[in-house]
Design a protein around this motif. Structure first.
Motif, PDB file in Angstrom:
ATOM      1  N   ILE A 193       0.816  -1.013   0.009  1.00 25.48           N
ATOM      2  CA  ILE A 193       0.025   0.004  -0.066  1.00 25.48           C
ATOM      3  C   ILE A 193       0.945   1.180   0.059  1.00 25.48           C
ATOM      4  O   ILE A 193       0.417   2.317  -0.600  1.00 25.48           O
ATOM      5  CB  ILE A 193      -0.911   0.147   1.262  1.00 25.48           C
ATOM      6  N   ILE A 194       1.884   1.097   0.909  1.00 23.21           N
ATOM      7  CA  ILE A 194       2.782   2.490   0.862  1.00 23.21           C
ATOM      8  C   ILE A 194       3.551   2.736  -0.428  1.00 23.21           C
ATOM      9  O   ILE A 194       3.377   3.764  -0.878  1.00 23.21           O
ATOM     10  CB  ILE A 194       4.091   2.192   2.038  1.00 23.21           C
ATOM     11  N   VAL A 195       3.944   1.607  -1.025  1.00 24.19           N
ATOM     12  CA  VAL A 195       4.387   1.545  -2.400  1.00 24.19           C
ATOM     13  C   VAL A 195       3.887   2.205  -3.481  1.00 24.19           C
ATOM     14  O   VAL A 195       3.796   3.057  -4.503  1.00 24.19           O
ATOM     15  CB  VAL A 195       5.191   0.164  -2.806  1.00 24.19           C
ATOM     16  N   VAL A 243       3.143   6.036  -2.789  1.00 20.84           N
ATOM     17  CA  VAL A 243       4.196   6.529  -3.810  1.00 20.84           C
ATOM     18  C   VAL A 243       4.373   6.838  -4.989  1.00 20.84           C
ATOM     19  O   VAL A 243       4.557   7.760  -5.556  1.00 20.84           O
ATOM     20  CB  VAL A 243       5.571   6.384  -3.080  1.00 20.84           C
ATOM     21  N   LEU A 244       3.895   5.662  -5.868  1.00 21.93           N
ATOM     22  CA  LEU A 244       3.725   5.726  -6.941  1.00 21.93           C
ATOM     23  C   LEU A 244       2.769   6.729  -7.501  1.00 21.93           C
ATOM     24  O   LEU A 244       2.792   7.303  -8.419  1.00 21.93           O
ATOM     25  CB  LEU A 244       3.717   4.307  -7.671  1.00 21.93           C
ATOM     26  N   VAL A 245       1.664   6.901  -6.767  1.00 27.20           N
ATOM     27  CA  VAL A 245       0.625   7.458  -7.298  1.00 27.20           C
ATOM     28  C   VAL A 245       1.065   8.955  -7.251  1.00 27.20           C
ATOM     29  O   VAL A 245       0.791   9.929  -7.940  1.00 27.20           O
ATOM     30  CB  VAL A 245      -0.715   7.368  -6.550  1.00 27.20           C
ATOM     31  N   VAL A 252       4.824  13.865 -11.994  1.00 23.45           N
ATOM     32  CA  VAL A 252       5.381  13.895 -13.397  1.00 23.45           C
ATOM     33  C   VAL A 252       4.438  14.473 -14.360  1.00 23.45           C
ATOM     34  O   VAL A 252       4.658  15.372 -15.127  1.00 23.45           O
ATOM     35  CB  VAL A 252       5.916  12.370 -13.658  1.00 23.45           C
ATOM     36  N   LEU A 253       2.800  14.180 -14.105  1.00 26.40           N
ATOM     37  CA  LEU A 253       1.918  14.645 -14.978  1.00 26.40           C
ATOM     38  C   LEU A 253       1.777  16.294 -14.838  1.00 26.40           C
ATOM     39  O   LEU A 253       1.749  17.020 -15.833  1.00 26.40           O
ATOM     40  CB  LEU A 253       0.751  14.089 -14.806  1.00 26.40           C
ATOM     41  N   TRP A 254       2.077  16.796 -13.699  1.00 23.25           N
ATOM     42  CA  TRP A 254       1.900  18.100 -13.390  1.00 23.25           C
ATOM     43  C   TRP A 254       3.114  19.098 -13.897  1.00 23.25           C
ATOM     44  O   TRP A 254       2.871  19.976 -14.668  1.00 23.25           O
ATOM     45  CB  TRP A 254       1.891  18.441 -11.752  1.00 23.25           C
TER      46      TRP A 254
END
Length: 280
Positions: free
Chosen positions: A26-28, A31-33, A39-41
């Motif tokens: 869940i933590i990983v 972090v990925l989200v 990156v999209l921003w």
């Protein structure tokens, strides 16, 4: 000395490892989200969305670094933190006293509850100019705004908690020879624990909202003052940097309240009620 049954210990260890692995996954994923959003921003700022409106993560990082690297930035954070904690603490105290008094005396509660509801219906930010007239643009006007929002949330949770207290349990304790402190320890506190700490977690963001709103209207320092100044200067990077500071303050306050909630429930013997039941 009795040795633990290997057949029982193995499944318990397996479940513990599974829980740890699930938490790590869940933590990983979280972090990925966050990384994907950043990156999209960064990529969309400019070509898709106007850069002056949303800035870029790199610019926000620079603005946050400048804020945390200056004495003025830390002074603003200190002022806002003190105002939030003072308003939150005073609001909890006032709401608890109001809830206990009106909940303990039914006649008084029936008389004053509609009046309390009428005052609570006024948007707290609408009271800000009145508090500014009384206390000026200093910290006390922001503390009072924060206290007002928190006090009503705590009041209603304590007041309704007392009204929903099971009368049968109170009578059982009294029949067994229990006095007021026995009723308080065995019935009232366990009944009020959950709604009280729920009110605390709800009141934390309200305290921050009240302080920032007051700093928006009239102030000479504080994170809200810096946010208002950044908005006037069309400085989106500084705006997002201030928002990050507020998010960190909210998470820190919520973490402290969560730890206090767990400790209090453990002391009251209610922690077992929140543990998930093992599946068969």
């Amino acid at each position: 000395m009795t040795r633990p049954d290997p057949g029982t210990a193995a499944p318990a260890a397996t479940r513990a490892r599974a829980r740890l692995q699930g938490t790590g996954s869940i933590i990983v994923l979280r972090v990925l989200v966050i990384l994907v959003a950043l990156v999209l921003w960064q990529v969309m700022s400019g070509p898709v969305v106007p850069e002056y409106a949303v800035s870029k993560p790199t610019d926000v990082y620079d603005a946050l670094t400048d804020m945390l690297g200056s004495a003025t930035g830390w002074t603003d954070i200190k002022v806002t933190t003190i105002e939030v904690l003072a308003g939150f603490g005073l609001g909890v105290a006032a709401g608890t006293v109001m809830g206990l008094v009106l909940g303990s005396f039914p006649l008084l509660g029936r008389v004053l509850e509609p009046l309390v509801a009428a005052v609570n219906g006024i948007p707290k930010i609408a009271l800000a100019p009145l508090f500014l007239l009384f206390f000026g643009i200093g910290s006390w006007s922001k503390i009072t705004i924060a206290m007002t929002g928190v006090a009503f949330v705590v009041f209603y949770n304590v007041y309704l908690g007392l009204r929903l207290r099971e009368r049968e349990l109170v009578e059982v304790v009294q029949v067994m020879g229990g006095r007021r402190h026995h009723v308080l320890g065995y019935v009232t506190l366990p009944t009020l624990a959950a709604p009280f700490f729920a009110a605390l977690k709800t009141g934390g963001p309200l305290a921050i909202l009240g302080v920032i709103g007051g700093e928006f209207i009239a102030s000479s320092e504080g994170v809200g003052h810096e946010l208002f100044t950044a908005a006037q200067n069309l400085d989106a990077a500084a705006e997002f940097a201030g928002l990050i500071v507020l998010v960190a303050l909210t998470l820190a306050l919520n973490g402290v309240l969560t730890a206090l909630d767990a400790y209090a429930l453990k002391r009251l013997g209610l922690a077992a009620r929140r543990r998930p039941r093992p599946r068969s």
